[in-house]
Each structure stands twice: as C-alpha cells, then as structure tokens.
Scaffold this active site. Structure first.
Site, PDB file in Angstrom:
ATOM      1  N   LYS A 270       7.551 -18.489  -9.291  1.00 47.12           N
ATOM      2  CA  LYS A 270       6.950 -17.341  -9.968  1.00 47.12           C
ATOM      3  C   LYS A 270       5.770 -17.815 -10.817  1.00 47.12           C
ATOM      4  O   LYS A 270       5.902 -18.801 -11.560  1.00 47.12           O
ATOM      5  CB  LYS A 270       8.010 -16.675 -10.861  1.00 47.12           C
ATOM      6  CG  LYS A 270       7.494 -15.415 -11.496  1.00 47.12           C
ATOM      7  CD  LYS A 270       8.515 -14.783 -12.416  1.00 47.12           C
ATOM      8  CE  LYS A 270       7.812 -13.735 -13.254  1.00 47.12           C
ATOM      9  NZ  LYS A 270       8.568 -13.384 -14.442  1.00 47.12           N
TER      10      LYS A 270
ATOM     11  N   LYS B 282     -12.686  -2.119  17.792  1.00 42.03           N
ATOM     12  CA  LYS B 282     -11.367  -2.715  18.050  1.00 42.03           C
ATOM     13  C   LYS B 282     -11.052  -2.754  19.538  1.00 42.03           C
ATOM     14  O   LYS B 282     -10.266  -3.584  19.979  1.00 42.03           O
ATOM     15  CB  LYS B 282     -10.295  -1.919  17.322  1.00 42.03           C
ATOM     16  CG  LYS B 282     -10.512  -1.887  15.816  1.00 42.03           C
ATOM     17  CD  LYS B 282      -9.245  -2.147  15.072  1.00 42.03           C
ATOM     18  CE  LYS B 282      -9.476  -1.986  13.586  1.00 42.03           C
ATOM     19  NZ  LYS B 282      -8.404  -2.611  12.812  1.00 42.03           N
TER      20      LYS B 282
ATOM     21  N   ASN C 182       0.849  -1.190   0.000  1.00 42.41           N
ATOM     22  CA  ASN C 182       0.000   0.000   0.000  1.00 42.41           C
ATOM     23  C   ASN C 182       0.884   1.240   0.000  1.00 42.41           C
ATOM     24  O   ASN C 182       2.112   1.141   0.064  1.00 42.41           O
ATOM     25  CB  ASN C 182      -0.961  -0.032   1.199  1.00 42.41           C
ATOM     26  CG  ASN C 182      -0.222  -0.085   2.509  1.00 42.41           C
ATOM     27  OD1 ASN C 182       0.495   0.839   2.866  1.00 42.41           O
ATOM     28  ND2 ASN C 182      -0.360  -1.199   3.223  1.00 42.41           N
TER      29      ASN C 182
ATOM     30  N   ASP D 110      -5.047  -6.018   5.249  1.00 43.17           N
ATOM     31  CA  ASP D 110      -6.115  -6.779   5.897  1.00 43.17           C
ATOM     32  C   ASP D 110      -6.119  -8.235   5.452  1.00 43.17           C
ATOM     33  O   ASP D 110      -6.562  -9.102   6.181  1.00 43.17           O
ATOM     34  CB  ASP D 110      -7.473  -6.137   5.599  1.00 43.17           C
ATOM     35  CG  ASP D 110      -7.602  -4.792   6.302  1.00 43.17           C
ATOM     36  OD1 ASP D 110      -7.168  -4.702   7.467  1.00 43.17           O
ATOM     37  OD2 ASP D 110      -8.101  -3.830   5.691  1.00 43.17           O
TER      38      ASP D 110
HETATM   39  O1  C5P Z   1      -9.342  -1.667  10.251  1.00 45.48           O
HETATM   40  P1  C5P Z   1      -8.323  -0.713   9.797  1.00 45.48           P
HETATM   41  O2  C5P Z   1      -7.202  -1.349   9.018  1.00 45.48           O
HETATM   42  O3  C5P Z   1      -8.821   0.509   9.113  1.00 45.48           O
HETATM   43  O4  C5P Z   1      -7.686  -0.181  11.182  1.00 45.48           O
HETATM   44  C1  C5P Z   1      -6.602   0.649  11.209  1.00 45.48           C
HETATM   45  C2  C5P Z   1      -5.847   0.482  12.494  1.00 45.48           C
HETATM   46  O5  C5P Z   1      -5.719  -0.892  12.827  1.00 45.48           O
HETATM   47  C3  C5P Z   1      -4.423   0.977  12.411  1.00 45.48           C
HETATM   48  O6  C5P Z   1      -4.058   1.444  13.675  1.00 45.48           O
HETATM   49  C4  C5P Z   1      -3.647  -0.233  12.009  1.00 45.48           C
HETATM   50  O7  C5P Z   1      -2.293  -0.140  12.382  1.00 45.48           O
HETATM   51  C5  C5P Z   1      -4.379  -1.305  12.771  1.00 45.48           C
HETATM   52  N1  C5P Z   1      -4.366  -2.623  12.131  1.00 45.48           N
HETATM   53  C6  C5P Z   1      -3.675  -3.662  12.708  1.00 45.48           C
HETATM   54  N2  C5P Z   1      -3.707  -4.913  12.141  1.00 45.48           N
HETATM   55  C7  C5P Z   1      -4.417  -5.143  11.018  1.00 45.48           C
HETATM   56  C8  C5P Z   1      -5.146  -4.097  10.432  1.00 45.48           C
HETATM   57  C9  C5P Z   1      -5.090  -2.850  11.002  1.00 45.48           C
HETATM   58  O8  C5P Z   1      -3.008  -3.441  13.731  1.00 45.48           O
HETATM   59  N3  C5P Z   1      -4.415  -6.348  10.491  1.00 45.48           N
END
Ligand code: C5P
Length: 399
Positions: free
Chosen positions: A287, A343, A209, A277
């Site tokens: 590959k 969260k 990203n 995610d």
């Molecule tokens: O759900 P989202 O990705 O928008 O949430 C963002 C927050 O969650 C950020 O603080 C990011 O560092 C954390 N995060 C995490 N592990 C993941 C996804 C997001 O710690 N797998």
C-alpha cells in the site's frame, strides 16, 4: 421452447429441494421430460416417490444400486440428457464437482457427462461466502459450468444474505438460455465483453469507471434467448451477469484481453465493456503510504491492449461480425464513425455519455448504430430493448 428436451435433474440435500419438485412440474408443463436423480441427503428432504410421480419417470438414487446400473449405466444416463441441472447444488456437491470426485451417482454423472451443466446453488450465507466455496465456483465457471443464482434474502436458518436458491422461474430462464432452443442464433458462438475494468494502483486502490455493466448484461441475455452460445467476459460490474451464458469474470484490461482470445473462435464479438485505456505502469506490491510532508505521489501509466482493435484486425480466425461500442461526450456520430474505421470493426454502437446523455448507470440508452453504409440513429429506449434490437440486427446479418 423446452418441448422434447430432456433434463437430467440432480437434487442434492438441502432445504431448497422442495422447490425442485415444483421445477419438475414447470419443466413438464413446458414439454420437457425430466429424469430425477436424488442424492442420499436429498432423500431426507424430498421422497423419491414424489419426484418420480411429478416427473412421471423413474428416479435414480445411488451409484451402487445394481438394478440402476443394469438398467442404464451412469455414463449413458449422463449423456441421454440435453442438459444436466443440479438444483439445489449444495456446497459439498459443488466442491466435489470442482475437484472431480466421483464417489456417488450425482458426482459421477457430473464427471461423465458430455452435456452442459447448470448449477443452482443453495446454502447458508456463510457457506456461500466461504473462500473455499468461492474458489470452487470460480473453478466450475472456468470449466464452463453455468451457475444460476443464488439470491439474496432471508434463509431457512434465520440468517440473511446470498445463498437462497434462485426461484423456479429464474432457473427455468437459465435452462432455456442454456439449451438455446431453436432461436436464429442457435449454434453461433458469441463473445461479449461487459462492465468496467479495475486497474490496480496498489493492493487496496484501483482505477475504475462508471460502467454498470447493464447494457452488456442485457445483450448477453438477449443473445442467449435467441439461441446463441455466449461467453460473457465481465469486469466487476454492478449488474449480475445474465443466466444461461458462460461467465468469465476478470478484473483488468489485460485479463479481459487474455480471456477474449482464450474464448475464440467465435462467430460474433460484441465489445460492450468500458475498458481502461491505461493501467498504472508500476503497480505497487505494498500500500502506498501517505507522505506527511504533503507530497502527493505521481502515477505513471502504460497503455492497455485494445481488445476490440486486436480482434477486428485478426488476419486469421476473425469473427464474422465484430461490434464495438463508443462512449462519447461530444460529436458522438463523427467521433464514432472515425473510431469504427480506426479500429476496423464492422459496426459501432455509439452512445452519448455526457451528463445529459445519461447512458452510464441509467436504465435507458439512446444509441446510433454505425456501419460501412452509414449511421442509423435509434430512439431512446430501455437498455433491454437496445439489446433485443441489436441482437435482431446481428441475426439478420448472419442469416
Ligand atoms: O477507444 P474507445 O475506448 O473509446 O473504444 C471503445 C470500444 O473499444 C468499446 O467497444 C470497448 O469495449 C473497446 N475497447 C477495447 N479495449 C480497450 C479499449 C476499448 O476492447 N483497451
């Protein structure tokens, strides 16, 4: 900031050793006392007399010098200091330190010390980039050694690239960060995640990203400047990690998850990384070949662990303060407020990453800090100022 702090300064044999004499002067100007240790090779570049005169202290030169041992043994010498600094740190001394050799005074001190060690590497670009050196750097970092530099630029040998020793002001900054000083966060351990993650598709491709790691690096630096002991878990970011923090480099979300839990317990967790995610469910060992009949491959995804949620919802040993970030492209505050509750973190720092918001990759950020009390919009400001303001808020919350 360095008044009454005591630095054991190991000078190894490299052309950058001349800068270490200036480092001694600057450390003393700031009130630190310095005990120089010269390797045999260092004496080819600087004299013990100049190091001793600038430090206004005696210089230690060799493990088997009986007078030295009689006066102060290497164990005591390595522990009397508040911090051990090696500048320049040569490829050879780093290899010894990574392997745990102790065949001269410098390497023995590094083995015997119970204090933090900060290395300022200096070597030819090819030596720095050599896989052996990179392996040693990774091992040293994993062992908790702090590394300042090296920098990019023209080298004494005529080549160009990374390998030049960091300049004295950067080394001083790293020393101040490592010592933590007397800031409001002294003695507090903070785990910070930063940067993007890379999720492999096959050995050459990955999903990533646009996170540059700039906001996370600024937060890490601001925390260290206020005295915190920072573990900085970072994905492959564009921005270099801050000085004076323990850097744990990772690539994938799963590795980040493991590194964060390895670093606990902590007083505070700041989760600024843009974690993927999903990962590719069945990454290919080989590959993936182009199909000449024009069929595009289909990738299946698996969900990654949510690190922020996992730490926020710990039933035992949870950090006192858990801070998440929310990158949103619409309804920023509403979405982020819901995310904080979902969260289970204490604060969420919401930012607009729509094209108009421009937070990703830019120098400025406009954030809203959301906690159980409500939402506090901050004006647009440089990411370094967001970091300083957030760290002041953290210090206030812990006080
Ligand atoms: O759900 P989202 O990705 O928008 O949430 C963002 C927050 O969650 C950020 O603080 C990011 O560092 C954390 N995060 C995490 N592990 C993941 C996804 C997001 O710690 N797998």
């Amino acid at each position: 900031m360095l008044a009454n702090r005591h630095i054991l300064l190991v000078i190894a044999g490299g052309i950058a050793a001349f800068k270490s004499l200036d480092l001694i002067r600057r450390l003393r100007e700031r009130g630190a006392s310095v005990t120089p240790v010269l390797t045999r090779a260092a004496e080819e570049f600087v004299t013990p007399l100049s190091a001793s005169a600038l430090a206004a202290n005696r210089v230690y030169r060799d493990l088997f010098d009986l007078t030295d041992e009689a006066e102060m043994g290497h164990i005591e010498l390595s522990r009397a200091a508040d911090l051990v600094v090696v500048a320049p740190a040569t490829a050879d001394l780093m290899a010894k330190a990574a392997q745990g050799h102790a065949d001269d005074l410098a390497s023995t001190l590094l083995m015997a010390t119970d204090k933090r060690v900060l290395l300022a590497p200096a070597m030819n670009v090819r030596m720095w980039e050599h896989p052996a050196t990179q392996r040693n750097v990774a091992t040293l970092r994993k062992d908790g050694t702090l590394i300042a530099g090296p920098e990019n630029g023209p080298m004494a040998c005529g080549e160009f690239g990374p390998g030049r020793m960091a300049e004295v002001p950067q080394i001083l900054e790293a020393i101040e960060g490592a010592l933590g000083g007397t800031g409001p966060l002294t003695g507090k351990h903070v785990v910070v995640t930063s940067g993007p993650t890379h999720e492999p598709i096959d050995p050459v491709r990955y999903i990533a990203n646009r996170s540059s790691g700039a906001q996370g690096a600024a937060i890490g630096a601001a925390l260290a400047a206020q005295g915190a002991d920072v573990t900085f878990v970072t994905g492959p970011a564009e921005v270099a990690p801050p000085h004076g923090v323990k850097v744990v480099p990772i690539e994938t979300a799963q590795e980040m998850h493991e590194a964060v839990f390895d670093a606990l317990p902590a007083d505070v967790g700041v989760f600024a990384a843009a974690v993927a995610d999903w990962r590719v469910a069945h990454g290919s060992e080989q590959k993936i070949k182009k199909d000449h009949r024009g069929n595009a491959p289909t990738l299946a995804f698996a969900e990654n662990p949510d690190i922020l949620a996992a730490v926020s919802q710990m039933t035992e040993g949870r950090p006192r303060l858990v801070i998440g970030f929310a990158a949103e492209t619409e309804d920023v505050v509403t979405q982020a407020t819901a995310k904080r509750v979902r969260k289970g973190c204490d604060w969420i720092v919401a930012n607009d990453v729509s094209r108009a918001g421009g937070a990703m990759g830019g120098a400025d950020n406009s954030v809203t800090v959301i906690d159980a009390e409500g939402a506090e919009p901050w004006p647009r400001m440089p990411k370094t100022e967001v970091a300083a303001k957030l760290v002041a808020r953290i210090a206030g919350a812990l006080a």
